[in-house]
Design a protein around this motif. Structure first.
Motif, short mmCIF file in Angstrom:
data_model
loop_
_atom_site.label_atom_id
_atom_site.label_comp_id
_atom_site.label_asym_id
_atom_site.label_seq_id
_atom_site.Cartn_x
_atom_site.Cartn_y
_atom_site.Cartn_z
N VAL A 155 53.15 67.26 78.85
CA VAL A 155 53.25 68.47 79.66
C VAL A 155 52.41 68.36 80.93
N SER A 156 51.25 67.75 80.81
CA SER A 156 50.40 67.56 81.99
C SER A 156 51.11 66.72 83.04
N ALA A 157 51.79 65.65 82.60
CA ALA A 157 52.54 64.80 83.53
C ALA A 157 53.70 65.56 84.14
N ILE A 158 54.41 66.33 83.33
CA ILE A 158 55.56 67.10 83.82
C ILE A 158 55.11 68.14 84.84
N GLU A 159 53.99 68.79 84.57
CA GLU A 159 53.48 69.80 85.52
C GLU A 159 53.16 69.17 86.87
N ASP A 160 52.55 67.98 86.85
CA ASP A 160 52.19 67.31 88.11
C ASP A 160 53.43 66.87 88.89
N ILE A 161 54.40 66.31 88.18
CA ILE A 161 55.59 65.77 88.85
C ILE A 161 56.49 66.88 89.37
N TYR A 162 56.75 67.88 88.54
CA TYR A 162 57.70 68.93 88.91
C TYR A 162 57.02 70.14 89.56
N GLU A 163 55.69 70.10 89.61
CA GLU A 163 54.91 71.17 90.23
C GLU A 163 55.25 72.53 89.60
N VAL A 164 55.13 72.58 88.28
CA VAL A 164 55.40 73.80 87.52
C VAL A 164 54.23 74.07 86.59
N LYS A 165 54.26 75.24 85.95
CA LYS A 165 53.25 75.62 84.95
C LYS A 165 53.95 75.79 83.61
N ILE A 166 53.41 75.14 82.57
CA ILE A 166 54.00 75.20 81.23
C ILE A 166 52.92 75.68 80.25
N ASP A 167 53.24 76.69 79.48
CA ASP A 167 52.32 77.23 78.47
C ASP A 167 52.87 77.00 77.07
N PHE A 168 51.95 77.12 76.08
CA PHE A 168 52.32 77.02 74.66
C PHE A 168 52.10 78.36 73.98
N SER A 169 53.04 78.73 73.11
CA SER A 169 52.82 79.94 72.32
C SER A 169 51.89 79.66 71.15
N ASN A 170 51.79 78.40 70.78
CA ASN A 170 50.98 77.99 69.63
C ASN A 170 50.17 76.76 70.06
N ALA A 171 48.86 76.85 69.95
CA ALA A 171 47.99 75.77 70.42
C ALA A 171 48.24 74.47 69.66
N ASP A 172 48.74 74.57 68.42
CA ASP A 172 48.98 73.35 67.62
C ASP A 172 50.07 72.45 68.23
N ILE A 173 50.94 73.04 69.03
CA ILE A 173 52.02 72.26 69.64
C ILE A 173 51.45 71.15 70.53
N ALA A 174 50.34 71.43 71.16
CA ALA A 174 49.76 70.48 72.11
C ALA A 174 49.41 69.14 71.48
#
Length: 331
Positions: free
Chosen positions: A268-287
């Motif tokens: 997700v960190s890579a996707i946020e940098d490349i696509y310049e978006v913000k991505i959140d999780f509803s559940n911290a375990d997903i990370a």
């Protein structure tokens, strides 16, 4: 023509004749002497050839060195051993003159063969690539520049980088390959790696294959494949870390994201940098879930769709961000 006039038309006079440094009487004398017989014509042509050769050597000099005709002729005269100027044989002075020409020529071409021309590749508006003389391949990201020689002389192969580039260095343990950035020197024997000198606060070296030595000041770090070296300019610290398995460091060149054993947080960190978006999780375990999937220049929606299907998750567009929901990693 008299025997006296034959002696008056000496090699020195012929040199001055070809250099346009004779008066009208001397010019007429040379013309008359040359037309007298075949032997004089041959001597005239020999001296003319020598004059043209010396002039050619003079004209190709570009380093400020000057080889004037008069000076060359004086060297020839001073080199002679015995005999008067009136009785020098054509063969004798020709051999000496030829030796002078050879020495001048050899010195010039030896000098030229050792000269290294500095070249620069500037990726101003688009990515650029170059193959160096040793066979190494360098890909430059947009806005970057590479300064390199047209030949690698000496004990090392050294280039200078501003910005970001991917290197595929030809193996040569006898002549290490060095990359100079603003503060950091990267030394390799033969490997593939990315150097990012474009960030304001850091210089990042990411090694894909082989091994490199990263040096800044008195600090050094040896980086094997799968590791990164990061130099933080603000704190002047050099650290060695495991490279995130996302292919992020090479995306600018390949347009491929390769999540091989990466966590969802890393992906997700890579996707946020490349696509310049913000991505959140509803559940911290997903990370903490692990993912293995490749994307080749995909739209952000397709990337999220594949990730969600792979991990039994759900994604949604929140307007100014995206949300990934679920119960954690599949068993």
């Amino acid at each position: 023509m008299s025997e006296k006039n034959r002696h008056i038309v000496s090699e020195e006079l012929l040199f001055r004749y070809f250099a346009n440094e004779v008066n009208p009487d001397e010019q007429e004398m040379v013309w008359s002497w040359k037309s007298e017989n075949h032997k004089n014509q041959q001597e005239f042509e020999r001296v003319n050839l020598l004059f043209l050769d010396l002039k050619a050597v003079n004209n190709i000099g570009k380093d400020g060195a000057v080889y004037d005709v008069d000076g060359a002729w004086q060297k020839i005269l001073k080199s002679k051993k015995g005999g008067s100027s009136q009785t020098r044989s054509v063969l004798g002075w020709w051999k000496i003159a030829a030796a002078v020409l050879v020495m001048i020529g050899m010195g010039w071409f030896t000098y030229m063969s050792r000269q290294v021309e500095t070249l620069e590749l500037l990726a101003e508006d688009s990515q650029q690539a170059v193959q160096l003389v040793d066979g190494s391949q360098v890909s430059l990201n947009q806005g970057s520049s590479l300064t390199y020689p047209n030949k690698f002389n000496g004990a090392e192969r050294k280039v200078e980088l501003k910005g970001e580039a991917y290197f595929e260095v030809a193996h040569n343990p006898k002549q290490p390959f060095l990359i100079q950035t603003d503060e950091v020197v990267v030394q390799v024997l033969g490997t593939t790696f990315n150097v990012n000198n474009a960030n304001a606060d850091s210089i990042i070296v990411t090694v894909d294959t082989g091994k490199v030595l990263m040096t800044v000041g008195g600090n050094q770090e040896t980086l094997p494949a799968g590791y990164q070296g990061v130099y933080y300019r603000s704190s002047q610290q050099l650290v060695k870390i495991i490279s995130e398995r996302t292919g992020m460091h090479n995306y600018w060149r390949t347009k491929t994201l390769s999540f091989s054993g990466a966590t969802v947080a890393q992906a997700v960190s890579a996707i946020e940098d490349i696509y310049e978006v913000k991505i959140d999780f509803s559940n911290a375990d997903i990370a903490n879930c692990k993912i293995n999937v490749d994307f080749q220049d995909e739209k952000i929606e397709h990337v999220l769709e594949i990730m969600s299907e792979t991990l039994n998750l759900v994604w949604s567009n929140q307007g100014d961000s995206y949300l990934i929901s679920g119960y954690g990693c599949p068993q």
